[in-house]
Design a protein around this motif. Structure first.
Motif, PDB file in Angstrom:
ATOM      1  N   SER A 165       0.822  -1.206   0.000  1.00 48.73           N
ATOM      2  CA  SER A 165       0.000   0.000   0.000  1.00 48.73           C
ATOM      3  C   SER A 165       0.858   1.259   0.000  1.00 48.73           C
ATOM      4  N   VAL A 166       1.968   1.248   0.751  1.00 45.71           N
ATOM      5  CA  VAL A 166       2.906   2.372   0.715  1.00 45.71           C
ATOM      6  C   VAL A 166       3.398   2.582  -0.708  1.00 45.71           C
ATOM      7  N   ALA A 167       3.764   1.479  -1.382  1.00 44.95           N
ATOM      8  CA  ALA A 167       4.258   1.578  -2.757  1.00 44.95           C
ATOM      9  C   ALA A 167       3.190   2.132  -3.694  1.00 44.95           C
ATOM     10  N   LYS A 168       1.940   1.719  -3.505  1.00 44.54           N
ATOM     11  CA  LYS A 168       0.851   2.201  -4.363  1.00 44.54           C
ATOM     12  C   LYS A 168       0.654   3.704  -4.214  1.00 44.54           C
ATOM     13  N   LEU A 169       0.568   4.166  -2.967  1.00 41.92           N
ATOM     14  CA  LEU A 169       0.337   5.592  -2.727  1.00 41.92           C
ATOM     15  C   LEU A 169       1.528   6.433  -3.194  1.00 41.92           C
ATOM     16  N   ALA A 170       2.729   5.935  -2.913  1.00 40.73           N
ATOM     17  CA  ALA A 170       3.921   6.662  -3.345  1.00 40.73           C
ATOM     18  C   ALA A 170       3.992   6.727  -4.866  1.00 40.73           C
ATOM     19  N   ALA A 171       3.677   5.628  -5.522  1.00 37.56           N
ATOM     20  CA  ALA A 171       3.739   5.596  -6.988  1.00 37.56           C
ATOM     21  C   ALA A 171       2.741   6.573  -7.600  1.00 37.56           C
ATOM     22  N   GLN A 172       1.554   6.686  -7.014  1.00 38.32           N
ATOM     23  CA  GLN A 172       0.573   7.628  -7.544  1.00 38.32           C
ATOM     24  C   GLN A 172       1.071   9.060  -7.453  1.00 38.32           C
ATOM     25  N   GLN A 173       1.729   9.410  -6.338  1.00 37.20           N
ATOM     26  CA  GLN A 173       2.253  10.765  -6.197  1.00 37.20           C
ATOM     27  C   GLN A 173       3.440  11.003  -7.133  1.00 37.20           C
ATOM     28  N   VAL A 174       4.269   9.988  -7.314  1.00 35.90           N
ATOM     29  CA  VAL A 174       5.398  10.116  -8.235  1.00 35.90           C
ATOM     30  C   VAL A 174       4.908  10.345  -9.660  1.00 35.90           C
ATOM     31  N   LEU A 175       3.871   9.614 -10.051  1.00 38.26           N
ATOM     32  CA  LEU A 175       3.339   9.767 -11.403  1.00 38.26           C
ATOM     33  C   LEU A 175       2.739  11.157 -11.609  1.00 38.26           C
ATOM     34  N   ARG A 176       2.168  11.725 -10.560  1.00 37.38           N
ATOM     35  CA  ARG A 176       1.535  13.044 -10.686  1.00 37.38           C
ATOM     36  C   ARG A 176       2.535  14.186 -10.564  1.00 37.38           C
TER      37      ARG A 176
END
Length: 371
Positions: free
Chosen positions: A179-190
């Motif tokens: 879940s940490v990876a999912k949330l972090a990845a979404q912010q990185v993509l944005r």
């Protein structure tokens, strides 16, 4: 036949309009979803022969009275120039009424009975059961459930904000690292990798740090390993320019003193830390209080409901949240990063629980939700 078109934000609101305008003998001709609500076409002084004629007659040029109101014009065009889909609906309704008789609107859209056993199978056993039954009697099974969950649990609209320190807490196996990876990845993509840093205190699980390192390498963000409060303070100072810092915490037995120590030094951050409690949907009622006891006394921001794809019967977890008025922040239903996590939508949760339209109704009657 007097035909009128009604619009509103919910089916219940529109049905109230129909009853007030046309009375209890009104008949529903069609309904459809709009971008901001629903639309229902209803009629009064309903004549079977007139309906069949309207459904089969060739479209005629409407005679428009220049002094008529816009509403009258709309009704005139609807009768004289029916759309193909409406023609089929009208013909079908006439056929049904010829065979079984016409029913007043109050009966034709009556909410289906709630299947109590079905809800108990989904894990609901406490006070929410009675609330769900009352709401279903008034709004219908699915809409009633969504209404109760919105009222008793609620959803956090912007869990991450424009910046912040976010710690994911929860029992072993809840899916914190993913879940940490999912949330972090979404912010990185944005916003780019320079806005995110990952911290982990999960030094007790085999390959825990290694797993987060793999995600960090893919995302192009730094990782800091925390073994105590001093490590946390140093890492925060080092990455103070990052907008979001995600902390992956260890999952230990509620009786393990190391868990309490970790929660204490995280708690020292006070309101600067957003604490998201990760709850696997599979948690059973008999183990909820024991497993979640260390977290219940914390100042939690919201919860993430995880593993919905593995255990849709999450009624016990939802009751636990409702009892503590702890809102949901995200729903997670898989292992894919970053796709399988999303902000809370109650329709998505109902679908994930297998509650398709009418699924809660005794006998599976979905008539109330034809739209």
């Amino acid at each position: 036949m007097k035909m009128r078109r009604f619009q509103g934000s919910t089916t219940r609101e529109v049905l109230t309009q129909i009853r007030q305008a046309l009375g209890p003998d009104a008949v529903i001709l069609s309904n459809r979803n709009l971008a901001d609500g629903v639309e229902i076409v209803a009629a009064i002084d309903f004549d079977e022969a007139e309906l069949m004629a309207a459904a089969t007659a060739k479209p005629q040029k409407p005679v428009i009275d220049q002094a008529a109101t816009e509403q009258t014009e709309t009704e005139t065009r609807a009768v004289q120039k029916p759309e193909p889909v409406r023609q089929e609906l009208q013909a079908l309704r006439a056929l049904v009424e010829k065979r079984w008789g016409r029913q007043p609107v109050a009966n034709s859209v009556a909410p289906p009975a709630l299947d109590r056993a079905r809800l108990q199978g989904l894990g609901f056993h406490a006070a929410l059961l009675s609330q769900l039954e009352r709401a279903a009697a008034e709004l219908g099974a699915r809409e009633g459930m969504i209404h109760v969950l919105q009222e008793q649990i609620g959803a956090l609209s912007d869990p991450l904000g424009d910046a912040g320190i976010i710690a994911l807490l929860g029992p072993t196996g809840a899916g914190k690292t993913t879940s940490v990876a999912k949330l972090a990845a979404q912010q990185v993509l944005r916003y780019g990798p320079e806005t995110v840093a990952l911290f982990t205190s999960d030094t007790y699980r085999i390959a825990g740090v290694e797993q987060l390192n793999i995600y960090a390498k893919i995302l192009g963000v730094p990782v800091e390993v925390l073994r105590g409060p001093q490590d946390l303070l140093s890492a925060l100072q080092k990455h103070r320019g990052r907008r979001w810092i995600f902390i992956d915490t260890m999952g230990l037995s509620p009786r393990d003193e190391r868990l309490n120590e970790q929660l204490q030094w995280l708690d020292a951050l006070g309101d600067n830390l957003r604490r998201l409690l990760l709850l696997p949907a599979s948690l059973a009622q008999q183990s909820l209080d024991q497993v979640l006891q260390p977290y219940a006394k914390l100042s939690l921001t919201a919860a993430i409901l995880s593993k919905l794809d593995e255990a849709p019967a999450c009624g016990a977890v939802l009751e636990w949240l409702a009892a503590r008025k702890l809102p949901l922040a995200y729903l997670s239903d898989g292992q894919k990063v970053p796709e399988d996590i999303q902000p809370v939508t109650w329709d998505f949760l109902a679908d994930a629980m297998g509650l398709a339209t009418g699924a809660l109704a005794a006998g599976g009657n979905s008539r109330y939700h034809e739209a």
